[in-house]
Write a protein that holds these residues in place. Structure first.
Motif, mmCIF file in Angstrom:
data_model
loop_
_atom_site.group_PDB
_atom_site.id
_atom_site.type_symbol
_atom_site.label_atom_id
_atom_site.label_comp_id
_atom_site.label_asym_id
_atom_site.label_seq_id
_atom_site.Cartn_x
_atom_site.Cartn_y
_atom_site.Cartn_z
ATOM 1 N N LEU A 112 -8.213 -1.474 6.836
ATOM 2 C CA LEU A 112 -7.797 -1.779 8.198
ATOM 3 C C LEU A 112 -6.456 -1.127 8.520
ATOM 4 N N ALA A 113 -5.531 -1.179 7.568
ATOM 5 C CA ALA A 113 -4.214 -0.560 7.764
ATOM 6 C C ALA A 113 -4.349 0.947 7.965
ATOM 7 N N LYS A 114 -5.252 1.565 7.216
ATOM 8 C CA LYS A 114 -5.474 3.007 7.373
ATOM 9 C C LYS A 114 -6.064 3.309 8.741
ATOM 10 N N GLU A 115 -7.015 2.487 9.149
ATOM 11 C CA GLU A 115 -7.654 2.683 10.453
ATOM 12 C C GLU A 115 -6.648 2.550 11.597
ATOM 13 N N LYS A 116 -5.747 1.578 11.480
ATOM 14 C CA LYS A 116 -4.781 1.310 12.538
ATOM 15 C C LYS A 116 -3.490 2.115 12.390
ATOM 16 N N GLY A 117 -3.334 2.790 11.248
ATOM 17 C CA GLY A 117 -2.125 3.563 11.010
ATOM 18 C C GLY A 117 -0.896 2.700 10.821
ATOM 19 N N VAL A 118 -1.062 1.582 10.111
ATOM 20 C CA VAL A 118 0.012 0.607 9.938
ATOM 21 C C VAL A 118 0.513 0.591 8.497
ATOM 22 N N PHE A 119 1.817 0.452 8.328
ATOM 23 C CA PHE A 119 2.445 0.357 7.007
ATOM 24 C C PHE A 119 2.168 -1.011 6.382
ATOM 25 N N VAL A 120 1.790 -1.003 5.095
ATOM 26 C CA VAL A 120 1.562 -2.240 4.347
ATOM 27 C C VAL A 120 2.067 -2.055 2.924
ATOM 28 N N ALA A 121 2.735 -3.088 2.384
ATOM 29 C CA ALA A 121 3.213 -3.030 0.998
ATOM 30 C C ALA A 121 3.195 -4.413 0.377
ATOM 31 N N GLU A 122 3.027 -4.447 -0.942
ATOM 32 C CA GLU A 122 3.096 -5.699 -1.700
ATOM 33 C C GLU A 122 4.517 -5.919 -2.187
ATOM 34 N N ALA A 123 5.005 -7.145 -2.052
ATOM 35 C CA ALA A 123 6.369 -7.476 -2.451
ATOM 36 C C ALA A 123 6.450 -7.847 -3.933
ATOM 37 N N MET A 124 5.949 -6.957 -4.789
ATOM 38 C CA MET A 124 6.124 -7.128 -6.227
ATOM 39 C C MET A 124 7.516 -6.597 -6.552
ATOM 40 N N TRP A 125 8.520 -7.456 -6.378
ATOM 41 C CA TRP A 125 9.913 -7.008 -6.312
ATOM 42 C C TRP A 125 10.422 -6.254 -7.522
ATOM 43 N N VAL A 126 9.927 -6.553 -8.727
ATOM 44 C CA VAL A 126 10.423 -5.840 -9.911
ATOM 45 C C VAL A 126 10.072 -4.358 -9.868
ATOM 46 N N ARG A 127 9.019 -4.007 -9.152
ATOM 47 C CA ARG A 127 8.634 -2.601 -9.032
ATOM 48 C C ARG A 127 9.685 -1.781 -8.282
ATOM 49 N N TYR A 128 10.456 -2.449 -7.449
ATOM 50 C CA TYR A 128 11.426 -1.761 -6.598
ATOM 51 C C TYR A 128 12.842 -1.762 -7.186
ATOM 52 N N MET A 129 13.053 -2.521 -8.244
ATOM 53 C CA MET A 129 14.401 -2.680 -8.786
ATOM 54 C C MET A 129 14.871 -1.436 -9.537
ATOM 55 N N PRO A 130 16.123 -1.012 -9.343
ATOM 56 C CA PRO A 130 16.647 0.149 -10.074
ATOM 57 C C PRO A 130 16.655 -0.084 -11.583
#
Length: 366
Positions: A112-130
């Protein structure tokens, strides 16, 4: 750095509170609104965190064109419907883990996000940590030799919380705690999995209370992952090699990494950099991606979210844990298991059914 962005929060629980407190201290990000089905709670939340607008419905907040990103902090069972509502209204989404209740829902959201061209992300916070970059850098340096095995533990005495024990809320230790151990193994050892074995203790409500998961990789490495909602664990992730081992403190909010040599002597230690709460990294990543016109975050791409969701589906199928709404959707347990096994086999993962223990004894002191 991106231009000033505004975030809206959906839900008013503990994670929503943490996010609101974090955003207050961030640069170039402002919490513009919060939405709750409870009007009094929404206003109380807004007043406490200095948020401009308190919305009495999710739909009302989604009509606000000043909001750049919606952070979803509702129970697992609600993520699918909440994200679908956001996407259909053209709103970018950062949704708490576990992303959805099952992989089928995740696939539909991404489509659905691809169809609508909308940004979506999962908040798996450790993946984003430096700190993750630091840990992986040490692991890949060869300081302990070629890693052969890892263990990861995560447990808290939270079996008194309804969202953990209620099947209708997609409860259980796996989606709330085990998701971190699976992500840790994925981040350290990658995706070339040969087979996954497990055993589980069920709560009297039918959800998983404690589990031990063993992943064997095609190159012979192994990951042993333990999670429980019945007790406090050391929260450590340990990677073993012929020349020593690496200890990561707190796999669901990295605090430090220490290297031990073959004589069990600490030879290197790095503490995590100071942070607001750790939530800021995922928000910054989302805002930067939105600024660039991207539809996902490189730190946690859709493919990774979906892969972990499929692993959790496979594990629940082994244990016979099926949520009521999955049955209501025409996915009875046996059909669900057969479909999941077929999907996993396509990815080269062999499912082995572990023993499922009886419900936790009534006299257990939790």
């Amino acid at each position: 750095m991106f231009k000033q962005k505004r975030i809206g929060i959906m839900g008013t629980g503990k994670m929503a509170e943490t996010m609101a407190g974090t955003v207050r201290k961030m640069k170039n990000v402002k919490c513009y609104g919060v939405a709750s089905r409870n009007e009094g709670r929404a206003q109380e939340f807004a007043d406490h965190y200095g948020i401009k607008v308190a919305y009495t419905s999710y739909e009302e907040m989604l009509l606000e064109d000043k909001i750049d990103l919606i952070y979803i902090a509702t129970p697992h069972s609600e993520h699918y419907a909440n994200m679908k509502l956001c996407i259909e209204n053209g709103k970018s989404v950062l949704c708490e883990k576990a992303f959805t209740a099952n992989a089928r829902q995740a696939e539909e959201i991404f489509a659905l996000a691809k169809e609508k061209g909308v940004f979506v992300a999962e908040a798996m916070w450790v993946r984003y940590m430096p700190m993750l970059t630091t840990i992986k850098g040490i692991l890949n340096s060869g300081i302990i030799g070629e890693p052969t095995m890892l263990t990861a533990n995560l447990g808290y005495p939270v079996s008194d919380k309804k969202r953990l024990t209620d099947p209708a809320l997609a409860g259980g230790a796996l989606l709330d705690l085990g998701v971190y151990t699976l992500n840790f193994a994925d981040m350290m050892f990658g995706r070339e999995i040969d087979k996954i074995e497990s055993s589980c203790v069920l709560a009297d409500t039918g959800v998983d209370a404690s589990e031990s998961i063993t992943i064997t990789y095609k190159d012979g490495r192994m990951a042993v992952l333990n999670s429980t909602m019945n007790g406090l664990s050391d929260r450590r992730g340990v990677v073993y090699g012929p020349k020593g081992y690496i200890v990561v403190e707190n796999i669901n909010n990295f605090s430090s990494v220490t290297v031990y040599d073959a004589n069990y002597k600490a030879v290197k230690s790095v503490k995590a950099p100071k942070q607001i709460t750790g939530y800021e990294y995922e928000v910054y990543s989302c805002m930067e991606a939105i600024e660039k016109g991207e539809k996902e975050c490189w730190e946690m791409p859709h493919a990774e979210t979906l892969r972990i969701m499929k692993q959790m589906d496979a594990l629940r199928a082994q244990w016979g844990v099926v949520y009521p709404f999955e049955r209501a959707d025409g996915n009875p347990e046996e059909q669900e298991r057969e479909e999941i096994e077929e999907e996993i086999k396509k990815e080269g993962i062999e499912l082995l059914t572990g023993e499922v223990e009886e419900a936790i004894p009534e006299d257990t002191d939790i």
